[in-house]
Every structure is written in structure tokens, then in C-alpha cells.
Design a protein around this motif. Structure first.
Motif, PDB file in Angstrom:
ATOM      1  N   LYS A  83      30.171  86.081  28.285  1.00 42.38           N
ATOM      2  CA  LYS A  83      29.896  84.764  29.284  1.00 42.38           C
ATOM      3  C   LYS A  83      30.846  85.441  30.670  1.00 42.38           C
ATOM      4  O   LYS A  83      31.774  85.913  30.177  1.00 42.38           O
ATOM      5  N   TYR A 108      20.639  85.620  33.362  1.00 42.67           N
ATOM      6  CA  TYR A 108      21.332  85.400  32.424  1.00 42.67           C
ATOM      7  C   TYR A 108      22.215  84.100  32.360  1.00 42.67           C
ATOM      8  O   TYR A 108      23.257  83.896  32.093  1.00 42.67           O
ATOM      9  N   GLN A 111      24.823  82.464  30.050  1.00 47.17           N
ATOM     10  CA  GLN A 111      26.005  83.262  29.952  1.00 47.17           C
ATOM     11  C   GLN A 111      27.087  82.960  31.241  1.00 47.17           C
ATOM     12  O   GLN A 111      28.044  83.398  31.381  1.00 47.17           O
TER      13      GLN A 111
END
Length: 313
Positions: A83, A108, A111
Motif C-alpha cells: 500500500k 492499483y 492499494q
């Protein structure tokens, strides 16, 4: 939440008043000759040592996008399953790289915890900032991205508590809420007078009680420097607490070393000490004992069950 704040480069020319750059440069010393910029290969080495539960934060002690490899580092962290958070003034972030960043945020999405843009404020706390057409183009691109549901919301703040932006950006009609951001002396690294304003006059505390960090009780929100050194936290501009060096140690060894042990022991004492940075930090709070958990009395439970079973006889 464990975090590792990545300092991608040393010396930020924006010279924001809440960030004691001169003192930090002096503390970094001769390491700047070889380790001014974090190399992408070194970042990959550090990342491989980092547990996946640790959030990688691009912020640290300087503007992250001064390093031309910053976008590549963000991509590597995301593709490796971490993350990520990004805190930036947008200084040196080109329009092309901003588009790449947004593409990564779309790809993403879950994340990316957050992106926070630090805008120049009306009180001049970012003296090195200068307006430019590219800066405004990047800022406009990020503002427009907030309408994209695939992208984590991009927030904006000023580095004071007013929320009023630099007059040179007035034509953009940026409206920020008063977000309550309070400048502080960075645990004594800054003179209180340097960051005093009409609405916030911080003072450096001198805690003399057993304490803990209100933001990071586990002491695992740390700062990574380009030379591999890992600092206790984002208040440690004087490099008072170097936990170790990530080139030579594993992640968990940083928390088992003599420096971390000394911090924990000192913070348990009921006295002020220059030894611990925490004792001059506004984020320190009294150490509160864990509440006693009432354990169920087995005999009482069995008796109550027996009485309930006899009802209706």
C-alpha cells in the motif's frame, strides 16, 4: 499502522518553514556526497526487506518528486503489493509524470491509501515556491482526477492552519476548508517563533511523565534516508534516533537494536530527559495502563445456567 516514509532525496529548495532543512542538512553531513539521491536499485533492495503490511509513504524529509526516479519507485512499490501514500508539493512533478502517477492510481486503486497535495499558503510558509504554467497544469490535472471514481481522492492542504492559499493562485479559485493543521517545533528542531502565526503559537513541551506516541504507539512509523539510515519518525530532523541502517540490517532488527530499546526505556520514566526526542514532541501523551479485562467467573456462569434451567418446574 506500520509505515516507512521514503526520503527520495536530500535538501528541498522549497525551504518550508515547518521543515527544519538547514538543521537536517547539517545532521546528514558528509553522507550527502554519496547519498544525495535515493537510487532506484537501492530502493528495490530496501523494499525487498520490508514486510508487506508496512505502508510505503513517499514523503519523508524532502519533496519526493525532486528525485526523477520517484514515479518508478511508486510503481515498484505498488507492483510489489505494498500500500502506498503520497505527500507532495508537486515541485518538480512534470505533467508527463503526473499522468503516469494517475495511471498507476487507476491501476492499483485499492492499494493507494491517499495522496495529499501541500499548497503554498497565504502566509508565505513555502518561500522557495514559484508559480509556473506547468505547476498549474499539474494541479489542474490532479483536481480533475477527483471526479474519477477509479482514483483515490486527492486531498489538498496548506502548511498552516488557515487553509488560505498563496495569492498568486487566487485565479484558480481553490477553496480549502480550515483543516486544523497545526505547525509545531518538530520536537525542538525549530524555534517556536519561526512558525508562530496569528492563529497558532506553538510551544515545545517538556514531558516528565511516562509517555507514548499518540500517532504511533508501536514506534513503527519510520523514516528511510537515501544512505540507508532509518530514523525514529518524521519529527527527528536532527537525526537524534538512528535505529540502524537498512543496507546492513533486516526490518525487524531495527526494532530490536540498542537505540529503540533506549527510547522505550526512557519513555517509561517519570522524568524529563534530553535523551528522548519524544519528551519535546507535541504528539506525546501520558502512558495509560491497559484496562483490566473482567474475566468471566466460571462458577457464577454455571450457577446462573442451573437456575435458568429450573425455571418452569
Amino acid at each position: 499502522m506500520a509505515k516507512l516514509e521514503v526520503t527520495t532525496n536530500i535538501h528541498c529548495p522549497l525551504m518550508c518553514r515547518p521543515c527544519p532543512q538547514k538543521g537536517f542538512l547539517a545532521a546528514y553531513g558528509e553522507a550527502i556526497r554519496e547519498h544525495r539521491m535515493l537510487k532506484l536499485a537501492d530502493f528495490a533492495t530496501f523494499l525487498a526487506k520490508t514486510p508487506r503490511h508496512v505502508t510505503i509513504v513517499f514523503s519523508g524529509m524532502s519533496e519526493p518528486f525532486i528525485n526523477p526516479d520517484c514515479i518508478a519507485m511508486i510503481e515498484l512499490a505498488l507492483s510489489s503489493g505494498f500500500k502506498v501514500e503520497v505527500y507532495s508539493t508537486l515541485f518538480r512533478l512534470s505533467l508527463a509524470d503526473a499522468e503516469k502517477l494517475l495511471a498507476l492510481m487507476r491501476q492499483y486503486g485499492p492499494q493507494v491509501n491517499r495522496m495529499v497535495v501541500h499548497l503554498p499558503d497565504a502566509r508565505g510558509n513555502m518561500p522557495g515556491w514559484k508559480p509556473s504554467p506547468e505547476y498549474e497544469a499539474v494541479l489542474g490535472l490532479l483536481r480533475a482526477a477527483n471526479k474519477d471514481r477509479a482514483i483515490t481522492k486527492i486531498a489538498a492542504i496548506t502548511m498552516d492552519d488557515s487553509g488560505e492559499v498563496d495569492p498568486r493562485l487566487a485565479h484558480l479559485r481553490l477553496r480549502l476548508r480550515r483543516h486544523g493543521w497545526k505547525p509545531n517545533s518538530r520536537a525542538g528542531s525549530l524555534d517556536d517563533a519561526l512558525i508562530a502565526s496569528e492563529t497558532a503559537r506553538p510551544t515545545t513541551p517538556r514531558h516528565a511523565m511516562p509517555l507514548q506516541c499518540s500517532r504511533d504507539p508501536g514506534y513503527d512509523n519510520n523514516i528511510l534516508l537515501p544512505n540507508g539510515e532509518v530514523l525514529l519518525c518524521c519529527q527527528d530532523w536532527s537525526k537524534k534516533h538512528v535505529l540502524g541502517n537498512y543496507f546492513d540490517q533486516s526490518y525487524y532488527e531495527l526494532f530490536a537494536g540498542p537505540e529503540m530499546t533506549a527510547i522505550r526505556v526512557d519513555n517509561l520514566k517519570a522524568e524529563f530527559s534530553e535523551r528522548s526526542l519524544c519528551r519535546q514532541c507535541v504528539h506525546a501523551v501520558p502512558l495509560v495502563p491497559e484496562p483490566k479485562v473482567k474475566r468471566p467467573n466460571l462458577l457464577a456462569r454455571l450457577t446462573a445456567r442451573f437456575r435458568r434451567s429450573r425455571k418452569g418446574w
